[in-house]
Write a protein that holds these residues in place. Structure first.
Motif, mmCIF file in Angstrom:
data_model
loop_
_atom_site.group_PDB
_atom_site.id
_atom_site.type_symbol
_atom_site.label_atom_id
_atom_site.label_comp_id
_atom_site.label_asym_id
_atom_site.label_seq_id
_atom_site.Cartn_x
_atom_site.Cartn_y
_atom_site.Cartn_z
ATOM 1 N N SER A 31 32.043 59.483 -65.144
ATOM 2 C CA SER A 31 31.798 57.997 -64.690
ATOM 3 C C SER A 31 33.243 57.352 -64.845
ATOM 4 O O SER A 31 33.507 56.548 -63.878
ATOM 5 C CB SER A 31 30.928 57.409 -65.725
ATOM 6 O OG SER A 31 29.646 57.892 -65.675
ATOM 7 N N TYR A 80 35.140 55.794 -61.398
ATOM 8 C CA TYR A 80 35.639 54.505 -61.456
ATOM 9 C C TYR A 80 37.064 54.387 -61.108
ATOM 10 O O TYR A 80 37.567 53.777 -60.327
ATOM 11 C CB TYR A 80 35.317 53.861 -62.808
ATOM 12 C CG TYR A 80 35.743 52.473 -62.739
ATOM 13 C CD1 TYR A 80 35.215 51.406 -62.037
ATOM 14 C CD2 TYR A 80 37.009 52.165 -63.758
ATOM 15 C CE1 TYR A 80 35.516 50.172 -62.151
ATOM 16 C CE2 TYR A 80 37.293 50.756 -63.556
ATOM 17 C CZ TYR A 80 36.880 49.820 -62.881
ATOM 18 O OH TYR A 80 37.306 48.551 -62.997
ATOM 19 N N HIS A 134 37.558 55.299 -57.612
ATOM 20 C CA HIS A 134 37.045 54.198 -56.614
ATOM 21 C C HIS A 134 37.996 53.059 -56.543
ATOM 22 O O HIS A 134 38.462 52.317 -55.402
ATOM 23 C CB HIS A 134 35.716 53.564 -57.184
ATOM 24 C CG HIS A 134 35.354 52.147 -56.504
ATOM 25 N ND1 HIS A 134 34.650 52.083 -55.396
ATOM 26 C CD2 HIS A 134 35.250 51.002 -56.963
ATOM 27 C CE1 HIS A 134 34.657 50.796 -54.963
ATOM 28 N NE2 HIS A 134 34.965 50.301 -56.184
#
Length: 501
Positions: free
Chosen positions: A413, A417, A420
C-alpha cells in the motif's frame, strides 16, 4: 601348694594385650567415611550425573548445606537405583548397611520405618497421574471446533445468504438509475459488485453510495439484520467455548483403569495402582525421567506415568511437545494425607550423627534455605490444560504467515501510494502541455485547431476533438474524446472542468 584363684597381675596383663590388639580396628571404624547414597532418576530432586560422576539436584544441594552445619566432612557419595530400602538393611553379622545416608526423596511410611530411619520432614508432596491428553479426560473445545459446529455453520450460512440477497436487491434497484455506473460494467463485474456490497453491508453496517431510494432501503434493512446476526454468531461461539471450558475435567483415578502407567521401581504407587479401586497396570522402571522422555516422544507403548508433585511438573515442562499433549489428574495421596519426604538413615548410623543432621535440617527449614532451594529446583507446571484452549499444531506457522501477509499488504500500500503520487505529478505536467496546445477559434471561424490538425465545426457549433477526455488525468489517451460547445456570447468553451480556457 598351687592356688586355683587367678593372679590379678596375670589377668591385667591379658586384658592389656586384648585392648592393644583391638585398638587399630576401633580407630579404623571411627575413621571410616560415611557412605551417602544418591538415588538416580528423580530430577529435579536428585539424579546421578554420569558425565561428572556426581549427584545433582535439590537434595544434593540441601545435603551440602546440612553437612556443613553439622560439621560432617568425612563422607563419600555413591550412586544407587531400584529399591529404596535394600541399601539400608543392616547386616547382623557386620552390624553395618551398604549405605549410611540416602538422598532418595523417599516417602516416610510405616513399612519403611521398620527398615530404616528418616530425618525430619524436608518436603511434602502429592501424587499426580500424567496421561495422554488425547485419550483421557475432557479437553476444552478448540477454536476451530467451535467454528465447525452445526449451529455455528447454520448462523454463518444465514449471514452469507443475507449478504447475497441484499447485494442483488441493491444491484437490481440501482440499475433503474440511468446515470448509475453499474450500467457501464460488464455482467460479471455487476455480480462481483453485488456480492462485495452485500458482505460490506452485513458485516460493517455500511456500503456503497447509492442513488435510488429502494436500493438505499434494502441497504438499511441488510445493515440492521447484519448487526443482529453478527451478535448472535459471536455470542454462540463464545458461549460454546465457555461451556466447553467449564465442563472440561482432568482425568481421575478411575480413568487409569486398565491403563499402563510408568512408576519408579520400589515405589508405593505400584501396589496402589494395582488395588481393586484403581485397577491400573503399573510398569516399573529404574529411571523415570528416561522412560517419561521416551513416552513423550512416542517411543513407549504406555498411557502415562505416576509420580509426585515436583517430578511431574519437571518432566512435563521439559519434555512435553505441546501444552495439550498431557493431562494432569487432580492431586491425590495413597494414605489420605500428604506425603512427607525426608533424608533416610541406616539404623546402624550413630545416633549422635543423626541428631546433629536433624538439627541442621530443621535450621535450614527455619531460615528459608529449604524454601530457596525449592524455588530453584522445583518448577511450576508449564500450563493448565484443563483451562487452556487447545491450538492446532500449525498455530505458530499460521500466526507467522498472517504477520507476513499483513506486513506485505502494508508495504504494498505504501509503495502503491508513492507510485501514484509520482504518476499523478507526471500527468499534471502532461495536462498543462496538452491544454496549452489546444486552440479554439471564435464563432466566425469554422474550425478548431488541435496539435496542428484542423477540425470542422458542425452546424450546431459543436466540435468533437479526438484525443481529449473529460477526466484531466486521461488527456493523453489516444482514444479519448471531449466535446467543445459554443457559449451564448459566441465564444467557445469546454465542458471539461479541469481544462483551462
Amino acid at each position: 601348694m598351687s592356688s586355683s584363684r587367678c593372679d590379678p597381675h596375670s589377668f591385667l596383663a591379658v586384658l592389656l594385650v586384648v585392648v592393644g590388639f583391638l585398638e587399630p580396628y576401633s580407630a579404623s571404624a571411627a575413621a571410616r567415611p560415611l557412605v551417602v547414597g544418591c538415588r538416580n532418576g528423580q530430577p529435579p530432586i536428585n539424579t546421578w550425573d554420569a558425565t561428572r560422576g556426581s549427584c545433582v539436584g535439590f537434595l544434593w544441594d540441601l545435603w551440602q548445606v546440612v553437612a556443613l552445619r553439622a560439621e560432617i566432612t568425612n563422607y563419600t557419595v555413591a550412586n544407587f537405583s531400584g529399591s529404596y530400602t535394600s541399601p539400608f538393611v543392616v547386616n547382623h553379622t557386620t552390624g553395618r548397611s551398604q549405605m549410611d545416608i540416602g538422598l532418595s526423596f523417599a516417602v516416610i511410611s510405616p513399612d519403611r520405618l521398620s527398615v530404616m530411619d528418616f530425618s525430619v520432614s524436608v518436603m511434602q508432596s502429592e501424587w499426580y497421574l500424567v496421561l495422554d491428553g488425547t485419550k483421557y479426560g475432557s479437553q476444552p473445545m478448540s477454536f476451530i471446533d467451535s467454528l465447525t459446529r452445526p449451529t455455528v455453520l447454520y448462523i454463518f450460512g444465514i449471514i452469507a445468504l443475507g449478504a447475497v440477497v441484499t447485494g442483488f436487491l441493491m444491484l437490481v434497484f440501482e440499475m433503474f438509475d440511468q446515470e448509475s455506473e453499474l450500467r457501464t460494467m460488464m455482467w460479471w463485474d455487476r455480480i462481483m459488485w453485488a456480492i462485495h456490497a452485500g458482505m460490506e453491508v452485513l458485516l460493517t453496517a455500511s456500503g456503497p453510495d447509492l442513488r435510488t431510494p429502494l436500493a438505499k432501503v434494502f441497504r438499511t434493512i441488510g445493515a440492521s439484520a447484519g448487526i443482529f446476526l453478527l451478535a448472535i454468531f459471536g455470542g454462540l461461539v463464545t458461549s460454546q467455548m465457555t461451556t466447553s471450558s467449564l465442563n472440561a475435567s482432568p482425568p481421575s483415578l478411575s480413568s487409569a483403569r486398565g491403563a499402563r502407567i510408568l512408576v519408579v521401581t520400589g515405589s508405593v504407587m505400584t501396589s496402589f495402582l494395582q488395588s481393586l479401586t484403581i485397577g491400573a497396570i503399573p510398569v516399573e522402571v529404574a529411571d523415570l525421567e528416561l522412560a517419561a522422555k521416551q513416552w513423550y516422544n512416542g517411543e513407549l507403548d504406555v498411557d502415562g506415568y505416576a509420580t509426585t508433585t515436583p517430578l511431574a511438573f519437571y518432566l512435563d515442562s521439559k519434555y512435553s511437545p505441546t501444552s495439550s499433549f498431557s493431562a494432569f489428574s487432580d492431586p491425590f495421596t495413597t494414605s489420605g494425607t500428604v506425603n512427607n519426604h525426608g533424608i533416610t538413615f541406616s539404623k546402624a548410623l550413630d545416633a549422635a550423627i543423626v541428631g546433629k543432621l536433624n538439627v541442621a535440617i530443621q535450621s535450614a527449614k527455619d531460615d528459608g534455605t529449604v524454601a530457596d532451594l525449592n524455588s530453584k529446583w522445583v518448577p511450576l507446571p508449564s500450563s493448565d490444560t484443563s483451562n487452556d484452549i487447545p491450538l492446532p499444531p500449525a498455530a505458530f506457522p499460521v500466526r507467522v504467515a498472517c504477520i507476513v501477509v499483513f506486513s506485505a499488504a502494508v508495504a504494498f500500500s505504501v509503495v502503491s501510494y508513492v507510485l501514484h503520487l509520482i504518476v499523478a505529478r507526471r500527468a499534471s505536467r502532461n495536462r498543462r502541455t496538452v491544454t496549452s496546445a489546444v486552440m479554439v477559434s471564435s464563432r466566425e471561424d469554422s474550425v478548431v485547431i488541435f496539435r496542428g490538425k484542423t477540425y470542422l465545426l458542425d452546424e450546431t457549433g459543436v466540435a468533437v476533438v479526438q484525443a481529449l477526455v473529460k477526466r484531466s488525468d486521461e488527456l493523453t489517451q489516444p482514444n479519448s474524446t471531449v466535446e467543445l460547445s459554443m457559449s451564448p456570447q459566441g465564444r467557445p468553451y469546454r465542458e471539461c472542468g479541469a481544462c483551462s480556457e
